[in-house]
Design an enzyme around this catalytic site. Structure first.
Site, PDB file in Angstrom:
ATOM      1  N   LYS A  48      70.256 -26.864 -17.634  1.00  0.00           N
ATOM      2  CA  LYS A  48      70.856 -25.675 -17.290  1.00  0.00           C
ATOM      3  C   LYS A  48      72.197 -26.265 -16.039  1.00  0.00           C
ATOM      4  O   LYS A  48      71.906 -26.964 -15.441  1.00  0.00           O
ATOM      5  CB  LYS A  48      69.626 -24.738 -15.837  1.00  0.00           C
ATOM      6  CG  LYS A  48      69.298 -24.134 -17.091  1.00  0.00           C
ATOM      7  CD  LYS A  48      68.489 -22.971 -16.730  1.00  0.00           C
ATOM      8  CE  LYS A  48      67.431 -22.268 -17.438  1.00  0.00           C
ATOM      9  NZ  LYS A  48      65.937 -21.663 -17.850  1.00  0.00           N
TER      10      LYS A  48
ATOM     11  N   GLY B 122      50.660 -17.217 -24.523  1.00  0.00           N
ATOM     12  CA  GLY B 122      50.948 -15.735 -24.598  1.00  0.00           C
ATOM     13  C   GLY B 122      51.402 -15.517 -25.870  1.00  0.00           C
ATOM     14  O   GLY B 122      50.797 -14.458 -26.683  1.00  0.00           O
ATOM     15  N   SER B 123      53.266 -15.901 -26.294  1.00  0.00           N
ATOM     16  CA  SER B 123      53.522 -16.014 -28.118  1.00  0.00           C
ATOM     17  C   SER B 123      52.407 -16.758 -28.994  1.00  0.00           C
ATOM     18  O   SER B 123      52.079 -17.715 -28.692  1.00  0.00           O
ATOM     19  CB  SER B 123      54.835 -15.662 -27.857  1.00  0.00           C
ATOM     20  OG  SER B 123      55.077 -16.963 -27.135  1.00  0.00           O
TER      21      SER B 123
ATOM     22  N   GLU C  21      51.661 -11.218 -28.422  1.00  0.00           N
ATOM     23  CA  GLU C  21      53.491 -10.257 -28.150  1.00  0.00           C
ATOM     24  C   GLU C  21      53.865 -10.329 -29.420  1.00  0.00           C
ATOM     25  O   GLU C  21      55.451 -10.389 -29.198  1.00  0.00           O
ATOM     26  CB  GLU C  21      53.819 -11.704 -27.526  1.00  0.00           C
ATOM     27  CG  GLU C  21      53.364 -12.030 -25.987  1.00  0.00           C
ATOM     28  CD  GLU C  21      54.474 -12.775 -25.360  1.00  0.00           C
ATOM     29  OE1 GLU C  21      54.861 -13.083 -25.143  1.00  0.00           O
ATOM     30  OE2 GLU C  21      53.012 -13.188 -24.590  1.00  0.00           O
TER      31      GLU C  21
ATOM     32  N   TRP D 269      67.166 -12.936 -15.410  1.00  0.00           N
ATOM     33  CA  TRP D 269      67.352 -12.780 -17.012  1.00  0.00           C
ATOM     34  C   TRP D 269      68.190 -11.538 -17.279  1.00  0.00           C
ATOM     35  O   TRP D 269      67.657 -11.289 -18.155  1.00  0.00           O
ATOM     36  CB  TRP D 269      66.226 -13.532 -17.323  1.00  0.00           C
ATOM     37  CG  TRP D 269      65.877 -14.685 -17.363  1.00  0.00           C
ATOM     38  CD1 TRP D 269      66.288 -15.879 -16.768  1.00  0.00           C
ATOM     39  CD2 TRP D 269      63.957 -15.516 -18.067  1.00  0.00           C
ATOM     40  NE1 TRP D 269      65.816 -16.927 -16.987  1.00  0.00           N
ATOM     41  CE2 TRP D 269      65.114 -16.561 -18.003  1.00  0.00           C
ATOM     42  CE3 TRP D 269      63.585 -15.052 -19.148  1.00  0.00           C
ATOM     43  CZ2 TRP D 269      64.459 -17.932 -18.452  1.00  0.00           C
ATOM     44  CZ3 TRP D 269      62.226 -15.960 -19.184  1.00  0.00           C
ATOM     45  CH2 TRP D 269      62.809 -17.347 -18.955  1.00  0.00           C
TER      46      TRP D 269
ATOM     47  N   GLU E 130      64.373 -21.345 -11.463  1.00  0.00           N
ATOM     48  CA  GLU E 130      66.544 -21.579 -11.710  1.00  0.00           C
ATOM     49  C   GLU E 130      66.709 -20.368 -10.643  1.00  0.00           C
ATOM     50  O   GLU E 130      68.635 -20.568 -10.621  1.00  0.00           O
ATOM     51  CB  GLU E 130      66.643 -21.229 -12.678  1.00  0.00           C
ATOM     52  CG  GLU E 130      66.494 -19.314 -13.233  1.00  0.00           C
ATOM     53  CD  GLU E 130      66.536 -19.549 -14.661  1.00  0.00           C
ATOM     54  OE1 GLU E 130      66.217 -20.247 -15.903  1.00  0.00           O
ATOM     55  OE2 GLU E 130      67.753 -18.623 -15.572  1.00  0.00           O
TER      56      GLU E 130
ATOM     57  N   CYS F 243      57.999 -23.506 -16.740  1.00  0.00           N
ATOM     58  CA  CYS F 243      58.080 -23.851 -17.782  1.00  0.00           C
ATOM     59  C   CYS F 243      59.833 -24.631 -17.810  1.00  0.00           C
ATOM     60  O   CYS F 243      60.399 -23.248 -16.673  1.00  0.00           O
ATOM     61  CB  CYS F 243      57.792 -23.467 -18.905  1.00  0.00           C
ATOM     62  SG  CYS F 243      58.798 -21.953 -19.727  1.00  0.00           S
TER      63      CYS F 243
ATOM     64  N   HIS G 105      57.370 -27.305 -28.202  1.00  0.00           N
ATOM     65  CA  HIS G 105      59.330 -27.623 -29.314  1.00  0.00           C
ATOM     66  C   HIS G 105      58.821 -28.334 -30.313  1.00  0.00           C
ATOM     67  O   HIS G 105      59.959 -27.990 -31.322  1.00  0.00           O
ATOM     68  CB  HIS G 105      60.341 -28.126 -28.298  1.00  0.00           C
ATOM     69  CG  HIS G 105      60.396 -26.851 -27.269  1.00  0.00           C
ATOM     70  ND1 HIS G 105      59.596 -27.124 -25.678  1.00  0.00           N
ATOM     71  CD2 HIS G 105      61.556 -26.373 -27.436  1.00  0.00           C
ATOM     72  CE1 HIS G 105      60.784 -26.109 -25.545  1.00  0.00           C
ATOM     73  NE2 HIS G 105      61.666 -25.264 -26.094  1.00  0.00           N
TER      74      HIS G 105
HETATM   75  N1  GLN Z   1      54.012 -15.442 -22.353  1.00  0.00           N
HETATM   76  C1  GLN Z   1      55.528 -15.746 -23.190  1.00  0.00           C
HETATM   77  C2  GLN Z   1      54.736 -16.645 -24.121  1.00  0.00           C
HETATM   78  O1  GLN Z   1      54.504 -17.272 -24.356  1.00  0.00           O
HETATM   79  C3  GLN Z   1      56.140 -16.390 -21.771  1.00  0.00           C
HETATM   80  C4  GLN Z   1      57.313 -17.200 -22.852  1.00  0.00           C
HETATM   81  C5  GLN Z   1      58.276 -17.808 -21.580  1.00  0.00           C
HETATM   82  O2  GLN Z   1      57.452 -18.452 -20.713  1.00  0.00           O
HETATM   83  N2  GLN Z   1      58.887 -18.611 -21.458  1.00  0.00           N
HETATM   84  O3  GLN Z   1      56.208 -16.295 -24.566  1.00  0.00           O
HETATM   85 ZN    ZN Z   2      57.189 -21.215 -21.352  1.00  0.00          ZN
END
Ligand code: GLN
Ligand code: ZN
Length: 790
Positions: free
Chosen positions: A112, A433-434, A485, A562, A606, A644, A695
């Site tokens: 960043k 989560g997602s 999600e 954000w 951040e 993260c 990633h």
């Molecule tokens: N709960 C969100 C996901 O799993 C978290 C996303 C993130 O940390 N930016 O996508």
């Molecule tokens: Zn994350």
């Protein structure tokens, strides 16, 4: 005559033309010539806008094919050697490989840009880095502007900031030893600018707004002594915070002008006034380059008029920083309601504001009477609008007590009740989560948005996705499940759309990195939650399984960070309003029988101010906002948080103070550095360090995960350890996701049995197969939440 200029303009285009051209080129669908044509067209359009607003010069060098730091790396010719590219012959294709990686080499690291959500590519330097120059793109853009009859004022990131932001993989290597070589490279660039007749160059040194030690401060003296006189006049630009404590030193540098950020740090003006050399220019950054609100021109003029009287021609007017951080133009906002729109100014409109300010100073306020009245009217409308101030929110805010940010019992007691209620095995496995956002999911959301499918059809399809995700998780043997999600395209927008006080633009895109843009929502008024946001979804997901289903929310600090936020009240206040809205949701989830609730705060770090002296004040209110959002539940309801992709080691006490029962946290990027930090600090609650990087589509082996878990066990008592990936899995495909999670579960089970053998897990239970206890009682702490008064 006060002059106007800008530090940089967004390069992506009002309709993200650059993004689409880049991506088409990467897919091999269009030629390099076509991409170059789009880029040249955008530059021309942006310069024309600047010229039409009466700016004396147009900014050049603010364009970048991917990122401004990478472009400077290319210009200096200091490419990471591992790519084996010849800097002087660098092709556009190779430039993109540096940014995106290729078959052999991973991309350059990205991080960043100061406290923004823009990401730059980190230069990789070592003792034998050479700076012999690269492609001529920077100079070609100047020629382009000159050929259009414009006066070019190039922008370069300065040598000290460049080195400050770079990294070396050789540990202990002192980047400052490269300073002489770097300045030589800048000397060559500046000399070329001078030869071309350029009068002024802007050199950005935002690092001057950081806490710098003596060595780095001395580097400014050394570098600028070398640059003196070889090129055009230098405007040394600082932004994002105050540079007042270095003003005296900066003022003694052999440069001809200074730009300071008077939006973020208006208090620095006096310090600069005192030390400004008699012939130097002061560029006053008075228009907010980081936010989208229309300026209060009348108020700005009160500061400027005395400054103008004092400095005359030596006063320049500018936005506080590059306009890179705001969207391009309001012109394309056709659906935004007229009132909200009348409060906003994007980059193009900010150019107009600058020109009004200059005319007021140069020709008297009467010459812009109508524009000033319009500015006053916009301010008054915002101040008095019923959409901005909501008495009920204000009242509730006033009633917030310290106790509302406290869980009923300390962690050590809570965790016992949670273990009792949740019956999890040791080293519980979960995800963040997602789950994969498949094209089917994206199409469903898009079709619903376009009105092609109705609400019922949409709900059924989303429920289908949730069911699929639940079944897969059960089959994998995960312990704490998530709904996946599928209904969210963005973790902030999804909630913002359901909260009052939030507005949305159609085209308010801001570059995040490369071709990726974000469209931050706008918080314009007091925030509250008119009705539950995720409860139905969570209840449905929980109904499909007897394993605990995590409720999944975005935390107040991340919601704030954000979004474009209000500038008419402190960020802390907005954060508190968000916290109350999320608190209501947390309580409702608990009432609906959800026993584990995750409140994501990936953006907590951040938001940290650039200067350490300001850290505590920020962390106090940020941590408090999180606690306020979480503390309404009973002891046996387990609160998770997730973070993260940031450096966490220096804020561990604050993370602990958030008092989440469990934190799942990305660790792959910083390898195990982070874990050591958590070990040294002795983090008190439960923690799930990410055991694989989400990633990459690469599936981690069981052995690799076990190794990481073993290392984690060395610093974190296994009783408090969770097992999970680094972050959400939405960018992955199902195939690799299932394979990776299967290995993760196997690794966790293997470690469980090893530890059980050693008698290492005091509270160990058998691997759970069934049976959950009843939903917990509601906490007495949740006094503010009217819907829960039973
Ligand atoms: N709960 C969100 C996901 O799993 C978290 C996303 C993130 O940390 N930016 O996508
Ligand atoms: Zn994350």
């Amino acid at each position: 005559m006060a002059r106007t200029h800008i530090l940089g303009f967004p390069r992506i285009g009002a309709r993200r033309e650059l993004k689409f051209a880049q991506e088409a080129f990467w897919r091999g669908e269009t030629s390099e010539a076509a991409l170059r044509e789009v880029a040249a067209g955008l530059r021309q359009r942006h310069w024309q806008l600047q010229a039409a607003s009466g700016l004396d010069t147009v900014a050049t060098g603010d364009f970048a094919w991917y990122d401004q730091m990478l472009s400077l790396t290319a210009l200096l010719g200091v490419l990471p050697k591992r790519f084996g590219f010849d800097a002087a012959q660098l092709t556009l294709g190779q430039y993109f490989e540096l940014a995106r990686g290729n078959r052999e080499q991973p991309a350059m690291e990205m991080t960043k840009w100061f406290d923004t959500n823009y990401h730059y590519l980190v230069p990789e330097l070592d003792a034998d880095s050479t700076f012999d120059g690269g492609p001529d793109w920077f100079f070609e853009e100047i020629e382009e502007a000159l050929a259009q009859g414009l006066k070019a004022r190039p922008v370069l990131i300065g040598p000290v900031t460049y080195l400050w932001l770079s990294k070396s993989h050789v540990s202990g290597f002192d980047r400052l030893t490269l300073l002489p070589k770097v300045t030589q490279a800048y000397r060559r660039i500046l000399a070329r600018l001078k030869a071309r007749g350029i009068e002024w160059v802007q050199i950005d040194e935002p690092a001057l707004c950081l806490d710098l030690g003596a060595a780095w401060l001395n580097a400014y003296d050394q570098a600028y002594a070398e640059l003196a006189g070889v090129g055009p006049a230098i405007l040394l630009a600082t932004y994002f915070d105050t540079a007042a404590d270095h003003a005296a030193r900066a003022a003694s540098l052999p440069v001809q002008g200074f730009h300071i950020d008077l939006v973020r740090a208006p208090q620095q003006l006096d310090a600069w006034r005192r030390v400004l050399p008699a012939s130097a220019v002061l560029s006053a950054g008075v228009i907010d380059g980081r936010n989208i609100w229309r300026a209060d021109l009348r108020r700005v003029l009160t500061t400027l008029s005395s400054l103008h009287a004092e400095l005359g021609d030596r006063l320049w007017l500018a936005p506080s920083c590059s306009l890179l951080h705001v969207p391009v133009s309001l012109e394309h906002e056709v659906r935004l309601d007229a009132e909200l729109k009348s409060w906003l100014a994007f980059a193009t409109e900010k150019l107009g504001e600058l020109s009004v300010l200059a005319r007021a100073l140069n020709h008297g306020e009467a010459s812009v009477a109508a524009q000033l009245e319009a500015s006053d009217a916009a301010q008054a409308s915002r101040r008095n609008s019923g959409r901005v101030v909501n008495p009920r929110v204000q009242q509730r805010l006033a009633g917030v007590t310290a106790q509302m940010a406290e869980r009923a019992s300390p962690f050590t007691d809570r965790i016992e009740r949670q273990r009792e209620a949740l019956q999890l095995p040791p080293l519980p496995t979960t995800t963040i989560g997602s789950f994969p956002q498949t094209s089917a999911i994206r199409q469903t959301r898009a079709a619903y948005k376009r009105g092609e499918i109705g609400a019922l059809e949409y709900l059924q399809r989303i429920r289908g996705e949730i069911k699929l995700a639940v079944r897969k998780q059960e089959a994998l043997g995960l312990d704490v499940l998530v709904h996946g999600e599928a209904e969210r395209n963005d973790m902030v927008e999804y909630f913002g759309e359901q909260l009052c006080g939030y507005g949305f633009t159609e085209n308010g895109w801001v570059q995040s990195y490369g071709s990726r843009c974000v469209k931050p929502p706008v918080i314009y008024g007091d925030v509250y939650r008119p009705e539950p946001m995720t409860v139905d979804t969570a209840r449905y997901a929980q109904s499909l399984t007897d394993r605990p289903m995590k409720g999944m929310l975005t935390g107040p600090v991340t919601m704030l960070q954000w979004s474009f936020v209000r500038d008419d009240q402190p960020r802390a206040t907005t954060a508190r309003q968000l916290a109350l809205a999320i608190r209501d949701e947390v309580c409702d989830l608990e009432h609906a029988g959800i026993r584990v609730i995750q409140i994501d705060e990936p953006a907590l770090r951040e938001g940290l101010p650039l200067r350490r002296a300001d850290w505590n004040a920020y962390l106090d209110w940020a941590v408090n906002a999180f606690r306020l959002s979480a503390a309404g539940v009973a002891d046996q309801t387990q609160i998770h948080t997730h973070m993260c992709y940031a450096e966490f080691n220096d804020i561990l006490p604050a993370i602990a103070a958030m008092d989440a029962d469990v934190i799942t946290i990305e660790t792959s990027r910083s390898a195990m550095e982070l874990l050591e930090g958590f070990g040294d600090f002795d983090y008190p609650n439960e923690i799930g360090p990410g055991v694989y990087d989400i990633h990459s589509p690469r599936v981690p082996t069981v052995a690799a995960i076990e190794r990481l878990l073993d290392r984690a066990c060395e610093v974190i008592p296994p009783q408090r350890l969770w097992v999970n990936p680094d972050c959400g899995l939405k960018t992955r495909g199902w195939e690799e996701t299932e394979a990776a999670l299967a290995n993760m579960v196997t690794a966790a089970r293997a470690l469980r049995s090893r530890l059980a053998g050693k008698g290492g897990l005091a509270w160990q239970r058998v691997e759970r197969t069934e049976g959950v206890t009843a939903a917990p009682r509601h906490a007495a702490g949740c006094v503010d939440c009217a819907t829960h008064a039973s």
